[in-house]
Design a protein around this motif. Structure first.
Motif, PDB file in Angstrom:
ATOM      1  N   ILE A   8     -10.965   1.692 -11.245  1.00 51.62           N
ATOM      2  CA  ILE A   8      -9.711   2.169 -10.662  1.00 51.62           C
ATOM      3  C   ILE A   8      -9.912   2.434  -9.178  1.00 51.62           C
ATOM      4  CG2 ILE A   8      -7.927   3.959 -10.754  1.00 51.62           C
ATOM      5  CD1 ILE A   8      -8.840   4.503 -13.659  1.00 51.62           C
ATOM      6  N   LEU A   9      -9.003   1.890  -8.361  1.00 53.07           N
ATOM      7  CA  LEU A   9      -9.030   2.128  -6.919  1.00 53.07           C
ATOM      8  C   LEU A   9      -7.761   2.871  -6.523  1.00 53.07           C
ATOM      9  CD1 LEU A   9     -10.445   1.612  -4.160  1.00 53.07           C
ATOM     10  CD2 LEU A   9      -8.942  -0.376  -3.921  1.00 53.07           C
ATOM     11  N   ILE A  10      -7.935   4.023  -5.904  1.00 52.30           N
ATOM     12  CA  ILE A  10      -6.797   4.801  -5.413  1.00 52.30           C
ATOM     13  C   ILE A  10      -6.763   4.668  -3.896  1.00 52.30           C
ATOM     14  CG2 ILE A  10      -5.733   7.085  -5.278  1.00 52.30           C
ATOM     15  CD1 ILE A  10      -7.225   7.808  -7.870  1.00 52.30           C
ATOM     16  N   ILE A  11      -5.673   4.122  -3.380  1.00 49.73           N
ATOM     17  CA  ILE A  11      -5.503   3.927  -1.941  1.00 49.73           C
ATOM     18  C   ILE A  11      -4.687   5.104  -1.426  1.00 49.73           C
ATOM     19  CG2 ILE A  11      -4.614   2.379  -0.158  1.00 49.73           C
ATOM     20  CD1 ILE A  11      -4.731   0.266  -2.685  1.00 49.73           C
ATOM     21  N   ALA A  12      -5.316   5.958  -0.645  1.00 47.87           N
ATOM     22  CA  ALA A  12      -4.688   7.221  -0.249  1.00 47.87           C
ATOM     23  C   ALA A  12      -4.579   7.325   1.264  1.00 47.87           C
ATOM     24  CB  ALA A  12      -5.489   8.403  -0.796  1.00 47.87           C
ATOM     25  N   GLY A  13      -3.391   7.654   1.722  1.00 48.79           N
ATOM     26  CA  GLY A  13      -3.168   7.838   3.153  1.00 48.79           C
ATOM     27  C   GLY A  13      -1.776   8.370   3.404  1.00 48.79           C
ATOM     28  N   MET A  14      -1.599   8.985   4.536  1.00 48.19           N
ATOM     29  CA  MET A  14      -0.317   9.549   4.957  1.00 48.19           C
ATOM     30  C   MET A  14       0.734   8.447   5.098  1.00 48.19           C
ATOM     31  SD  MET A  14       1.647  11.964   6.308  1.00 48.19           S
ATOM     32  CE  MET A  14       3.029  12.092   7.457  1.00 48.19           C
ATOM     33  N   HIS A  15       1.992   8.809   4.962  1.00 45.97           N
ATOM     34  CA  HIS A  15       3.094   7.896   5.254  1.00 45.97           C
ATOM     35  C   HIS A  15       2.886   7.279   6.646  1.00 45.97           C
ATOM     36  CE1 HIS A  15       5.702   9.498   1.989  1.00 45.97           C
ATOM     37  NE2 HIS A  15       5.085  10.634   2.271  1.00 45.97           N
ATOM     38  N   ARG A  16       3.180   6.004   6.783  1.00 44.14           N
ATOM     39  CA  ARG A  16       3.122   5.268   8.051  1.00 44.14           C
ATOM     40  C   ARG A  16       1.708   5.203   8.619  1.00 44.14           C
ATOM     41  NH1 ARG A  16       7.386   2.438   7.690  1.00 44.14           N
ATOM     42  NH2 ARG A  16       7.247   1.948   9.916  1.00 44.14           N
ATOM     43  N   SER A  17       0.723   5.202   7.730  1.00 37.72           N
ATOM     44  CA  SER A  17      -0.665   5.131   8.178  1.00 37.72           C
ATOM     45  C   SER A  17      -1.286   3.752   7.982  1.00 37.72           C
ATOM     46  CB  SER A  17      -1.519   6.175   7.436  1.00 37.72           C
ATOM     47  OG  SER A  17      -1.215   7.471   7.873  1.00 37.72           O
ATOM     48  N   GLY A  18      -0.503   2.794   7.506  1.00 39.05           N
ATOM     49  CA  GLY A  18      -1.033   1.465   7.277  1.00 39.05           C
ATOM     50  C   GLY A  18      -1.420   1.195   5.843  1.00 39.05           C
ATOM     51  N   THR A  19      -1.057   2.106   4.941  1.00 36.32           N
ATOM     52  CA  THR A  19      -1.412   1.899   3.529  1.00 36.32           C
ATOM     53  C   THR A  19      -0.703   0.686   2.947  1.00 36.32           C
ATOM     54  OG1 THR A  19       0.305   3.487   2.872  1.00 36.32           O
ATOM     55  CG2 THR A  19      -1.953   4.325   3.071  1.00 36.32           C
ATOM     56  N   SER A  20       0.496   0.398   3.428  1.00 31.94           N
ATOM     57  CA  SER A  20       1.240  -0.749   2.885  1.00 31.94           C
ATOM     58  C   SER A  20       0.555  -2.067   3.211  1.00 31.94           C
ATOM     59  CB  SER A  20       2.681  -0.763   3.419  1.00 31.94           C
ATOM     60  OG  SER A  20       3.410   0.341   2.945  1.00 31.94           O
ATOM     61  N   VAL A  21       0.145  -2.234   4.455  1.00 33.27           N
ATOM     62  CA  VAL A  21      -0.473  -3.508   4.844  1.00 33.27           C
ATOM     63  C   VAL A  21      -1.848  -3.654   4.189  1.00 33.27           C
ATOM     64  CG1 VAL A  21      -1.530  -2.654   6.999  1.00 33.27           C
ATOM     65  CG2 VAL A  21      -0.931  -5.066   6.780  1.00 33.27           C
ATOM     66  N   ILE A  22      -2.569  -2.551   4.032  1.00 29.37           N
ATOM     67  CA  ILE A  22      -3.873  -2.622   3.364  1.00 29.37           C
ATOM     68  C   ILE A  22      -3.698  -2.957   1.890  1.00 29.37           C
ATOM     69  CG2 ILE A  22      -5.788  -1.171   2.550  1.00 29.37           C
ATOM     70  CD1 ILE A  22      -5.906   0.033   5.323  1.00 29.37           C
ATOM     71  N   THR A  23      -2.701  -2.371   1.262  1.00 31.12           N
ATOM     72  CA  THR A  23      -2.462  -2.662  -0.153  1.00 31.12           C
ATOM     73  C   THR A  23      -1.962  -4.087  -0.334  1.00 31.12           C
ATOM     74  OG1 THR A  23      -1.903  -0.327  -0.454  1.00 31.12           O
ATOM     75  CG2 THR A  23      -1.355  -1.814  -2.252  1.00 31.12           C
ATOM     76  N   GLN A  24      -1.145  -4.565   0.592  1.00 32.12           N
ATOM     77  CA  GLN A  24      -0.716  -5.960   0.553  1.00 32.12           C
ATOM     78  C   GLN A  24      -1.930  -6.880   0.647  1.00 32.12           C
ATOM     79  OE1 GLN A  24       1.789  -7.152   3.822  1.00 32.12           O
ATOM     80  NE2 GLN A  24       2.123  -9.190   3.015  1.00 32.12           N
ATOM     81  N   TRP A  25      -2.870  -6.542   1.514  1.00 35.87           N
ATOM     82  CA  TRP A  25      -4.099  -7.324   1.663  1.00 35.87           C
ATOM     83  C   TRP A  25      -4.892  -7.347   0.351  1.00 35.87           C
ATOM     84  CZ3 TRP A  25      -9.238  -4.935   2.758  1.00 35.87           C
ATOM     85  CH2 TRP A  25     -10.235  -5.895   2.947  1.00 35.87           C
ATOM     86  N   LEU A  26      -5.065  -6.187  -0.272  1.00 43.23           N
ATOM     87  CA  LEU A  26      -5.813  -6.113  -1.527  1.00 43.23           C
ATOM     88  C   LEU A  26      -5.087  -6.854  -2.651  1.00 43.23           C
ATOM     89  CD1 LEU A  26      -7.022  -2.413  -1.359  1.00 43.23           C
ATOM     90  CD2 LEU A  26      -8.391  -4.481  -1.027  1.00 43.23           C
ATOM     91  N   HIS A  27      -3.768  -6.809  -2.607  1.00 40.27           N
ATOM     92  CA  HIS A  27      -2.967  -7.566  -3.577  1.00 40.27           C
ATOM     93  C   HIS A  27      -3.257  -9.058  -3.435  1.00 40.27           C
ATOM     94  CE1 HIS A  27       0.393  -8.686  -6.101  1.00 40.27           C
ATOM     95  NE2 HIS A  27       1.002  -9.308  -5.104  1.00 40.27           N
ATOM     96  N   ARG A  28      -3.352  -9.530  -2.196  1.00 44.53           N
ATOM     97  CA  ARG A  28      -3.666 -10.935  -1.960  1.00 44.53           C
ATOM     98  C   ARG A  28      -5.114 -11.262  -2.330  1.00 44.53           C
ATOM     99  NH1 ARG A  28      -0.725 -13.329   3.446  1.00 44.53           N
ATOM    100  NH2 ARG A  28       1.339 -12.423   3.115  1.00 44.53           N
ATOM    101  N   CYS A  29      -5.963 -10.238  -2.300  1.00 44.12           N
ATOM    102  CA  CYS A  29      -7.358 -10.411  -2.718  1.00 44.12           C
ATOM    103  C   CYS A  29      -7.493 -10.386  -4.240  1.00 44.12           C
ATOM    104  CB  CYS A  29      -8.238  -9.316  -2.110  1.00 44.12           C
ATOM    105  SG  CYS A  29      -8.475  -9.447  -0.319  1.00 44.12           S
ATOM    106  N   ASN A  30      -6.372 -10.283  -4.930  1.00 42.84           N
ATOM    107  CA  ASN A  30      -6.331 -10.376  -6.390  1.00 42.84           C
ATOM    108  C   ASN A  30      -6.617  -9.057  -7.102  1.00 42.84           C
ATOM    109  OD1 ASN A  30      -5.690 -12.055  -8.583  1.00 42.84           O
ATOM    110  ND2 ASN A  30      -7.848 -12.317  -9.112  1.00 42.84           N
ATOM    111  N   LEU A  31      -6.336  -7.931  -6.425  1.00 42.50           N
ATOM    112  CA  LEU A  31      -6.420  -6.644  -7.103  1.00 42.50           C
ATOM    113  C   LEU A  31      -5.046  -6.303  -7.674  1.00 42.50           C
ATOM    114  CD1 LEU A  31      -8.053  -4.030  -7.756  1.00 42.50           C
ATOM    115  CD2 LEU A  31      -7.106  -3.080  -5.645  1.00 42.50           C
TER     116      LEU A  31
END
Length: 276
Positions: A8-31
């Motif tokens: 399990i990977l929990i991606i944690a960060g404040m609103h508007r901290s770039g969590t969306s783009v990082i999660t989009q990247w990991l989604h493309r990496c097949n997570l």
């Protein structure tokens, strides 16, 4: 037959901290970051990539505690009712049963870290850090976009009045009214992230600045794949990150009357940077 616990990977960060783009990247990496994701809107044109199940759970708990459902608060969620605890146990157990590896991103997770740390002791954390100046600016710019969209939907005369007479004044008013408010929220979220990292084992988390992933995305990817053994495939972060979505930063210090608040944020940011 030996059953292996899911990763399990929990991606944690404040609103508007770039969590969306990082999660989009990991989604493309097949997570797997959720079957039902929060989509795009005027404030996040590429999509939020937030798991709707966690989104709704956090929202419901905050409202049950008479707090802002958006998570703009000055303190974390200290306790859960027995019903809320069972809800969270069921939600995480169901996802673990359905997936050998999975993760999620939802900014308000930061307000629940004490609960996730106890419930999922073997989870890994990707902590996303962004400086308070840029974060507060991004929050205010997003709010301004919603205001501007309403005016731009009017007839020609109304749009001209907005452009020539009201636009700059309204933006200044937002900074005056919201800079300190959002700075307090930034402090709350990042205090929780700092305390969380201090309580975790070093091998359980990695802290990143999303703007720096263009230079060291392979290091972050290597931690997930080689150290934590997530089965993912490398995708260049530069193919996901778009500079045009970063808003221009205005110095918020002139809009914050309480200079102690700025000092608190500066000290906290310095402590967070030690982990990046």
């Amino acid at each position: 037959m030996i059953e292996h616990s899911p990763k399990i990977l929990i991606i944690a960060g404040m609103h508007r901290s770039g969590t969306s783009v990082i999660t989009q990247w990991l989604h493309r990496c097949n997570l797997n970051i959720g079957e039902n994701l929060l989509g795009a809107d005027i404030g996040n044109e590429e999509g939020h990539f937030e798991d709707i199940d966690f989104y709704r759970y956090h929202e419901d708990v905050l409202m049950d505690n008479h707090l802002s459902r958006y998570g703009y608060v000055k303190s974390p969620v200290s306790s859960l009712s027995p019903y809320q605890e069972e809800q969270l146990k069921f939600l995480t157990a169901f996802k673990s049963k359905m997936n050998a590896q999975w993760g999620w991103k939802e900014p308000r997770t930061c307000l629940f870290l004490n609960h996730y740390r106890k419930l999922l002791p073997n989870a890994y954390y990707l902590i996303v850090i962004r400086d308070f100046q840029s974060t507060v600016n991004s929050l205010i710019v997003r709010d301004f976009k919603y205001v501007e969209a309403k005016y731009l939907a009017r007839k020609l005369f109304g749009r001209l009045i907005w452009k020539w007479f009201r636009r700059d004044k309204r933006k200044k008013n937002l900074y005056e009214n919201l800079a300190a408010y959002y700075l307090n929220v930034w402090i709350t979220y990042n205090n929780e992230l700092l305390k969380h990292m201090e309580l975790l084992q070093n091998q359980q988390f990695i802290a990143v600045d999303y703007k720096l992933l263009n230079q060291n995305d392979k290091r972050t990817f290597s931690v997930l794949k080689d150290n934590w053994e997530f089965e993912i495939e490398y995708v260049d972060f530069g193919k996901v990150f778009k500079e045009k979505f970063i808003s221009k930063t205005v110095d918020i210090s002139r809009f914050v009357v309480d200079k102690n608040l700025l000092e608190t944020a500066c000290v906290l940011e310095g402590k967070l940077r030690e982990y990046v």
